[in-house]
Structures are given as structure tokens and as C-alpha cells.
Design a protein around this motif. Structure first.
Motif, PDB file in Angstrom:
ATOM      1  N   ARG A  32       0.825  -1.202   0.000  1.00  0.00           N
ATOM      2  CA  ARG A  32       0.000   0.000   0.000  1.00  0.00           C
ATOM      3  C   ARG A  32       0.865   1.260   0.000  1.00  0.00           C
ATOM      4  O   ARG A  32       0.541   2.252  -0.659  1.00  0.00           O
ATOM      5  N   GLU A  33       1.981   1.242   0.714  1.00  0.00           N
ATOM      6  CA  GLU A  33       2.879   2.401   0.747  1.00  0.00           C
ATOM      7  C   GLU A  33       3.613   2.584  -0.576  1.00  0.00           C
ATOM      8  O   GLU A  33       3.834   3.712  -1.021  1.00  0.00           O
ATOM      9  N   SER A  34       3.995   1.487  -1.213  1.00  0.00           N
ATOM     10  CA  SER A  34       4.820   1.563  -2.426  1.00  0.00           C
ATOM     11  C   SER A  34       4.007   1.828  -3.683  1.00  0.00           C
ATOM     12  O   SER A  34       4.448   2.580  -4.568  1.00  0.00           O
ATOM     13  N   GLY A  37      -2.048   2.835  -5.591  1.00  0.00           N
ATOM     14  CA  GLY A  37      -3.144   2.683  -6.542  1.00  0.00           C
ATOM     15  C   GLY A  37      -3.379   1.261  -7.003  1.00  0.00           C
ATOM     16  O   GLY A  37      -4.306   1.004  -7.767  1.00  0.00           O
ATOM     17  N   ALA A  38      -2.566   0.322  -6.540  1.00  0.00           N
ATOM     18  CA  ALA A  38      -2.686  -1.068  -6.976  1.00  0.00           C
ATOM     19  C   ALA A  38      -3.626  -1.847  -6.072  1.00  0.00           C
ATOM     20  O   ALA A  38      -3.765  -1.560  -4.881  1.00  0.00           O
ATOM     21  N   ASP A  39      -4.276  -2.854  -6.642  1.00  0.00           N
ATOM     22  CA  ASP A  39      -5.080  -3.788  -5.865  1.00  0.00           C
ATOM     23  C   ASP A  39      -4.252  -5.028  -5.543  1.00  0.00           C
ATOM     24  O   ASP A  39      -3.260  -5.327  -6.221  1.00  0.00           O
ATOM     25  N   LEU A  40      -4.681  -5.736  -4.511  1.00  0.00           N
ATOM     26  CA  LEU A  40      -4.000  -6.960  -4.088  1.00  0.00           C
ATOM     27  C   LEU A  40      -4.993  -8.102  -4.057  1.00  0.00           C
ATOM     28  O   LEU A  40      -6.048  -7.998  -3.411  1.00  0.00           O
ATOM     29  N   LEU A  41      -4.683  -9.183  -4.763  1.00  0.00           N
ATOM     30  CA  LEU A  41      -5.481 -10.403  -4.706  1.00  0.00           C
ATOM     31  C   LEU A  41      -4.676 -11.467  -3.981  1.00  0.00           C
ATOM     32  O   LEU A  41      -3.636 -11.916  -4.473  1.00  0.00           O
ATOM     33  N   VAL A  42      -5.144 -11.883  -2.817  1.00  0.00           N
ATOM     34  CA  VAL A  42      -4.525 -12.967  -2.072  1.00  0.00           C
ATOM     35  C   VAL A  42      -5.184 -14.274  -2.504  1.00  0.00           C
ATOM     36  O   VAL A  42      -6.406 -14.411  -2.416  1.00  0.00           O
ATOM     37  N   VAL A  43      -4.377 -15.205  -2.999  1.00  0.00           N
ATOM     38  CA  VAL A  43      -4.889 -16.512  -3.425  1.00  0.00           C
ATOM     39  C   VAL A  43      -4.426 -17.535  -2.395  1.00  0.00           C
ATOM     40  O   VAL A  43      -3.266 -17.966  -2.408  1.00  0.00           O
ATOM     41  N   ASP A  44      -5.312 -17.883  -1.479  1.00  0.00           N
ATOM     42  CA  ASP A  44      -4.913 -18.755  -0.371  1.00  0.00           C
ATOM     43  C   ASP A  44      -5.359 -20.190  -0.603  1.00  0.00           C
ATOM     44  O   ASP A  44      -6.525 -20.454  -0.890  1.00  0.00           O
ATOM     45  N   ASP A  45      -4.420 -21.113  -0.448  1.00  0.00           N
ATOM     46  CA  ASP A  45      -4.690 -22.536  -0.668  1.00  0.00           C
ATOM     47  C   ASP A  45      -5.072 -23.236   0.635  1.00  0.00           C
ATOM     48  O   ASP A  45      -4.460 -24.220   1.037  1.00  0.00           O
ATOM     49  N   ALA A  55      -6.466 -12.780   5.679  1.00  0.00           N
ATOM     50  CA  ALA A  55      -6.708 -12.107   4.395  1.00  0.00           C
ATOM     51  C   ALA A  55      -8.126 -11.549   4.341  1.00  0.00           C
ATOM     52  O   ALA A  55      -8.346 -10.434   3.835  1.00  0.00           O
ATOM     53  N   ASP A  56      -9.086 -12.292   4.869  1.00  0.00           N
ATOM     54  CA  ASP A  56     -10.469 -11.803   4.899  1.00  0.00           C
ATOM     55  C   ASP A  56     -10.580 -10.529   5.730  1.00  0.00           C
ATOM     56  O   ASP A  56     -11.313  -9.589   5.376  1.00  0.00           O
ATOM     57  N   LYS A  57      -9.872 -10.470   6.852  1.00  0.00           N
ATOM     58  CA  LYS A  57      -9.899  -9.280   7.697  1.00  0.00           C
ATOM     59  C   LYS A  57      -9.267  -8.081   6.984  1.00  0.00           C
ATOM     60  O   LYS A  57      -9.768  -6.949   7.092  1.00  0.00           O
ATOM     61  N   LEU A  58      -8.183  -8.330   6.263  1.00  0.00           N
ATOM     62  CA  LEU A  58      -7.560  -7.254   5.488  1.00  0.00           C
ATOM     63  C   LEU A  58      -8.517  -6.759   4.413  1.00  0.00           C
ATOM     64  O   LEU A  58      -8.588  -5.556   4.131  1.00  0.00           O
ATOM     65  N   CYS A  59      -9.257  -7.680   3.809  1.00  0.00           N
ATOM     66  CA  CYS A  59     -10.230  -7.333   2.775  1.00  0.00           C
ATOM     67  C   CYS A  59     -11.341  -6.455   3.344  1.00  0.00           C
ATOM     68  O   CYS A  59     -11.773  -5.487   2.704  1.00  0.00           O
ATOM     69  N   GLU A  60     -11.799  -6.773   4.544  1.00  0.00           N
ATOM     70  CA  GLU A  60     -12.848  -5.983   5.182  1.00  0.00           C
ATOM     71  C   GLU A  60     -12.379  -4.573   5.499  1.00  0.00           C
ATOM     72  O   GLU A  60     -13.159  -3.616   5.434  1.00  0.00           O
ATOM     73  N   PRO A  63     -10.647  -1.835   0.787  1.00  0.00           N
ATOM     74  CA  PRO A  63     -11.370  -2.248  -0.429  1.00  0.00           C
ATOM     75  C   PRO A  63     -10.452  -2.648  -1.566  1.00  0.00           C
ATOM     76  O   PRO A  63     -10.915  -3.243  -2.546  1.00  0.00           O
ATOM     77  N   ARG A  64      -9.178  -2.327  -1.484  1.00  0.00           N
ATOM     78  CA  ARG A  64      -8.246  -2.711  -2.541  1.00  0.00           C
ATOM     79  C   ARG A  64      -7.676  -4.117  -2.336  1.00  0.00           C
ATOM     80  O   ARG A  64      -6.868  -4.577  -3.145  1.00  0.00           O
ATOM     81  N   VAL A  65      -8.065  -4.789  -1.274  1.00  0.00           N
ATOM     82  CA  VAL A  65      -7.627  -6.163  -1.032  1.00  0.00           C
ATOM     83  C   VAL A  65      -8.775  -7.118  -1.322  1.00  0.00           C
ATOM     84  O   VAL A  65      -9.886  -6.928  -0.829  1.00  0.00           O
ATOM     85  N   GLN A  66      -8.517  -8.120  -2.136  1.00  0.00           N
ATOM     86  CA  GLN A  66      -9.486  -9.166  -2.445  1.00  0.00           C
ATOM     87  C   GLN A  66      -8.882 -10.517  -2.086  1.00  0.00           C
ATOM     88  O   GLN A  66      -7.658 -10.667  -2.025  1.00  0.00           O
ATOM     89  N   VAL A  67      -9.749 -11.506  -1.852  1.00  0.00           N
ATOM     90  CA  VAL A  67      -9.272 -12.822  -1.436  1.00  0.00           C
ATOM     91  C   VAL A  67      -9.920 -13.906  -2.286  1.00  0.00           C
ATOM     92  O   VAL A  67     -11.130 -13.878  -2.514  1.00  0.00           O
TER      93      VAL A  67
END
Length: 252
Positions: A32-34, A37-45, A55-60, A63-67
Motif C-alpha cells: 500500500r505504501e509503495s 493505486g494497486a489492488d492486491l489479490l490474495v490466493v490462499d490454498d 486475508a479476509d480481515k484485510l479485505c474488510e 477495499p483494494r484487497v481481495q481474497v
């Protein structure tokens, strides 16, 4: 084009995770600091350590974090293919892949995004001039460098760090590659993608980065992962030679 202009394009960072609870929140903050404007998609196995819950808590909270929750650990390649498909469906311009363990520094991201304005794919490279490796065991560095020498010899590629997993792809690049046809599961996925980009007649630029050994958690490297890469590269290289070509020149 400057760094600010590059990041203004629709950018998503696809980040596979498996037992990275200790690192994920720190990495999300640095991203987020670097590149705000970018979004982040965490793909958790389905990480047993609760990475997916974090990751769900970060998403909540952001809004730029998706899981994306996957039901089982199916390998790095499968996770990236799923993440790439998600990004393409949503119209992102630039798709980044990077590790969650801190070895890929978010602070290097703006330079990679700028380079993507002039190349179809960008690799954050440890082994071009200016690239460095910090705190990595000499045995791991020797293995990594040796693997890249082996790749160049077997496949006829000039890429110095074909095993590197810190990358930026243009959306148009991924659309020209048969992602569903990729069978590589482990870190061989990076070599596979390198070949597919070159075989499609597209360009790759290597940008020097500082690669830092993880401080928290355990590496996912294993003998199975190493054997997969060794055997697949041998198969691709031998097949190409039997047809009188380098592997990188064959159009799929």
C-alpha cells in the motif's frame, strides 16, 4: 513515462499464500505504501495457519484487497493461473506476481511497472547487473544460479533469471498464452511462463531487484519441486533439439 503514471493504470498484485500469516499483513502494508493505486489479490490454498482468515480481515478493512479461497494446496502454478484468470475477467491492465514471504520487496514494484510500459513481460531479476541477493544461504543461491545456467543451456533462452517469481505481465500478454494448458505446479511455473512468452514472439525485460531471504515462516522449496523443474526443462530442451530448434523459438 514516470512511476506515478505507470501505477495510474489498473494494476493488481496476485499473491499466492500457504501458511504466510506471519508475513501477509506486513506485505500488504508495504504494498500500500509503495503502490497505493494497486489492488492486491490474495490466493490462499486453505492455509492451516489461518492465513485465509487474516486475508479476509484485510479485505474488510481495505477495499483494494481481495481474497480467493482455494480448497487445497495445488501448487504455485495452479494458484497463479487462477489469479491471472480472475484479473483478466476484471479488466486489469497490468498483472503482478510476487511472493508473500517478503523476499520480493514492494519497494521495487514501481520500477517494474514502469518497465512494463516498454515490454510484454518484466522479470525482477537477481542476476542482471544491479541485482542482489541478501541473507540467502550459499547453498540456495548456488542452486538458483545453477538452475538458471541449466535453463539457458537446455532451452536456448537468454533470460538471466528465468526462475524469478517477481514479475509484471501485460493483460494482452496473458491473453496470448494458453494458461489452461500449463501443467507446471511448483517453481517450474516461472520457467514455463518465460518460455511461453518468448514462444509467443513477445518481449521480456529484466529489471534488477534486491532479493531478501524470508525472516518469518518456512520455505516451500522441496526435492519434489526441484525434480519437477529439472525434468520438465530436460523434456522441453530435448524435444526442441530433436526438431532442430531452441525451445524458446517454438510457437505453441
Amino acid at each position: 513515462m514516470g512511476e506515478r503514471d505507470a501505477v495510474a493504470r489498473r494494476v493488481v498484485i496476485v499473491m499466492p499464500t500457504y501458511n504466510e500469516r506471519q508475513n501477509l499483513e506486513i506485505m500488504a502494508s508495504r504494498i500500500r505504501e509503495s503502490v497505493p493505486g494497486a489492488d492486491l489479490l490474495v490466493v490462499d490454498d486453505n492455509s492451516p495457519d489461518g492465513t485465509g482468515d487474516l486475508a479476509d480481515k484485510l479485505c474488510e478493512a481495505d477495499p483494494r484487497v481481495q481474497v480467493m479461497h482455494r480448497m487445497e494446496k495445488a501448487g504455485l502454478g495452479r494458484a497463479y493461473v487462477a489469479g491471472f484468470a480472475w484479473a483478466l475477467e476484471r479488466g486489469y491492465d497490468l498483472i503482478v506476481e510476487m511472493d508473500a514471504d517478503g523476499s520480493h520487496r514492494p519497494e521495487d514494484l514501481p520500477r517494474l511497472l514502469v518497465a512494463a510500459e516498454q515490454a510484454d513481460a518484466v522479470i525482477g531479476s537477481r542476476y542482471v547487473p544491479g541485482g542482489t541477493v541478501v541473507n540467502w544461504p550459499k547453498s540456495r543461491e548456488f542452486l538458483s544460479r545453477g538452475a538458471n545456467v541449466y535453463n539457458r543451456a537446455m532451452l536456448g533462452v537468454r533470460v538471466k533469471d528465468a526462475t524469478g517469481g517477481f514479475r509484471v505481465y501485460r493483460a494482452a500478454t496473458l491473453r496470448k498464452i494458453d494458461l489452461n494448458g500449463i501443467e507446471s505446479a511448483g517453481y517450474c511455473f516461472q520457467i514455463d511462463m518465460t518460455l511461453r512468452v518468448l514462444q509467443a514472439g513477445l518481449t521480456i525485460t529484466e529489471v534488477p531487484i534486491t532479493f531478501v531471504e524470508r525472516e518469518r515462516g518456512a520455505s516451500k522449496m522441496s526435492n519434489t519441486v526441484i525434480f519437477e523443474a529439472f525434468s520438465r526443462v530436460a523434456k522441453w530442451g530435448i524435444s526442441a533439439r530433436l526438431h532442430g530448434h531452441s525451445a524458446a523459438s517454438i510457437r505453441r
